[in-house]
Design an enzyme around this catalytic site. Structure first.
Site, short mmCIF file in Angstrom:
data_model
loop_
_atom_site.label_atom_id
_atom_site.label_comp_id
_atom_site.label_asym_id
_atom_site.label_seq_id
_atom_site.Cartn_x
_atom_site.Cartn_y
_atom_site.Cartn_z
N THR A 13 116.74 53.49 35.23
CA THR A 13 115.98 52.55 36.06
C THR A 13 116.18 52.82 37.54
O THR A 13 115.27 52.61 38.35
CB THR A 13 116.42 51.10 35.73
OG1 THR A 13 116.05 50.83 34.39
CG2 THR A 13 115.78 50.08 36.63
N TYR A 27 108.20 49.81 33.59
CA TYR A 27 108.19 50.96 34.50
C TYR A 27 108.58 52.22 33.74
O TYR A 27 109.05 52.16 32.61
CB TYR A 27 109.21 50.71 35.63
CG TYR A 27 110.59 50.40 35.11
CD1 TYR A 27 111.49 51.41 34.82
CD2 TYR A 27 110.97 49.08 34.85
CE1 TYR A 27 112.74 51.12 34.29
CE2 TYR A 27 112.21 48.79 34.33
CZ TYR A 27 113.09 49.82 34.05
OH TYR A 27 114.31 49.54 33.51
N THR A 93 121.38 52.29 32.84
CA THR A 93 122.48 51.35 32.57
C THR A 93 122.73 51.10 31.08
O THR A 93 123.80 50.66 30.70
CB THR A 93 122.22 49.99 33.26
OG1 THR A 93 121.02 49.44 32.74
CG2 THR A 93 122.13 50.13 34.76
N ASP A 94 121.71 51.40 30.24
CA ASP A 94 121.85 51.05 28.81
C ASP A 94 123.02 51.77 28.14
O ASP A 94 123.69 51.19 27.27
CB ASP A 94 120.56 51.36 28.05
CG ASP A 94 119.45 50.35 28.38
OD1 ASP A 94 119.76 49.31 28.97
OD2 ASP A 94 118.29 50.63 28.05
N LYS A 166 128.21 46.60 29.88
CA LYS A 166 126.98 45.97 30.39
C LYS A 166 126.83 44.62 29.71
O LYS A 166 126.52 44.55 28.53
CB LYS A 166 125.76 46.87 30.11
CG LYS A 166 124.47 46.30 30.64
CD LYS A 166 123.28 47.23 30.42
CE LYS A 166 121.99 46.57 30.89
NZ LYS A 166 120.80 47.43 30.74
N GLU A 289 144.77 40.62 9.61
CA GLU A 289 145.12 40.38 8.20
C GLU A 289 145.97 41.51 7.61
O GLU A 289 145.72 42.68 7.87
CB GLU A 289 143.84 40.28 7.34
CG GLU A 289 142.80 39.31 7.84
CD GLU A 289 143.27 37.87 7.74
OE1 GLU A 289 144.08 37.57 6.85
OE2 GLU A 289 142.82 37.06 8.58
N1 ASP Z 1 116.54 51.61 29.93
C1 ASP Z 1 117.08 51.93 31.21
C2 ASP Z 1 118.04 53.10 31.03
O1 ASP Z 1 119.11 52.87 30.50
C3 ASP Z 1 117.76 50.74 31.77
C4 ASP Z 1 118.44 50.93 33.10
O2 ASP Z 1 118.67 52.02 33.59
O3 ASP Z 1 118.79 49.88 33.67
O4 ASP Z 1 117.75 54.20 31.40
#
Ligand code: ASP
Length: 330
Positions: A13, A27, A93-94, A166, A289
């Protein structure tokens, strides 16, 4: 002169382009190239001597083991070069926390590696990417950042690769370390550390850094997500794939429903390594356990399921056994 910081752009992103500046979804991730990305950051040349390359232009949800290994190999080359004092990786970010932890497991020098990303595309109003890049470069160039392994910098905070996750699907403050908290901040351009990421984490602890340079794939290690009424049929299905290890993302303290426990115990008997992790984002997974111990399940400690999976993949590549995994996680 300034420090020599090398940027490796992976897409995400932070490099996303949308048709409308008010849009934060819909996007195209990874559409903006590294040169444009850096050009959008005012003041960068006064912080460090920055150069970079585009290693990938992907939405990080689509990252493959081949991409991850390409990143690991390139970062290793860069860290071995006298022309590089620190590395910054711009990443979706994923799966950012996965790449960060993988790089941390093989990190072998005192030079900093910093991952950053953004929750809003480059074309959005109040895009968070440019400041995140500036802060990431500031951290990578800071003398105090040496010997701290791999870090994640977003939203003015510095997190250790091992702890960070995240947490929010939307917020710009999404990256959090639910157990230890941030290890530092970048306040008004000043890099301040509160404590070290993990004082007991040895560099290149598995000895995998060199081994991975000869690797083009990683072993299949699935994560099974525990839930009420889980009957264990997916464990059976996974065992038939030939997987050598399974992560079970149990509930709370890695709790496993009885019917699943039975199938996982059978998997261990058949030579599959079973690690119990948790779907809870904070806390840790302990032995719990007695029956888990008797079955040979291994508690993931502080590692969330995705990080436990990567650890298992590297341990399998290095020819380690269940006993080695248990020792490492203990
Ligand atoms: N789907 C995007 C990615 O991980 C999300 C992001 O970058 O925030 O490339």
């Amino acid at each position: 002169m300034g420090k020599k910081i090398y940027i490796v752009a992976m897409g995400g992103t932070i490099a996303g382009r949308a048709g409308d500046s008010a849009a934060t979804t819909g996007y195209q991730a990874g559409a903006v190239g590294v040169d444009d990305l850096l050009a959008a950051v005012p003041g960068l040349p006064s912080v460090a001597r920055v150069t970079g390359e585009q290693l990938a232009a992907i939405d990080s949800k689509d990252i493959t083991a081949a991409d991850q290994l390409r990143l690991v190999k390139r970062v290793r080359e860069l860290l071995l070069s006298n022309e590089v004092d620190g590395v910054v990786i711009t990443h979706g970010t994923d799966t950012l926390e996965e790449s960060a932890y993988l790089l941390d497991l093989v990190h072998f020098v005192d030079k900093p590696v910093v991952l950053t990303g953004a929750m809003r595309p480059a074309t959005a109003l109040s895009a968070d990417g440019p400041l995140n890049i500036l802060d990431a470069v500031r951290v990578a160039a800071a003398d105090d950042a040496r010997d701290r392994g791999v870090m994640v910098v977003l939203n003015n905070e510095i997190h250790s690769a091992r702890q960070v996750t995240k947490l929010s699907s939307m917020a710009v403050e999404t990256f959090q370390s639910p157990n230890g908290g941030a290890i530092g901040v970048v306040n008004d351009g000043q890099v301040v550390f509160f404590h070290c990421p993990d004082c007991h984490h040895l560099p290149n602890a598995l000895g995998a850094s060199e081994i991975l340079t000869r690797q083009d794939e990683l072993p299949y290690v699935p994560i099974l997500y525990g839930h009420g009424d889980d009957d264990g049929r997916l464990v059976k299905a996974v065992a038939e794939t030939g997987a050598k290890a399974i992560v079970y993302a149990g509930m709370g303290n890695g709790s496993i429903p009885e019917r699943v426990e039975k199938e996982l115990a059978a998997a261990v008997t058949n030579g599959i390594i079973v690690v119990r992790s948790s779907s809870s984002p904070a806390g840790m997974v302990t032995k719990a356990e007695e029956s888990y111990e008797q079955a040979g399940f291994i508690a993931s400690g502080m590692l969330n399921p995705r990080k436990a999976r990567l650890l298992l993949q590297l341990m399998l590549v290095c020819g380690k056994t269940a006993a080695d995994v248990r020792k490492f996680l203990a």
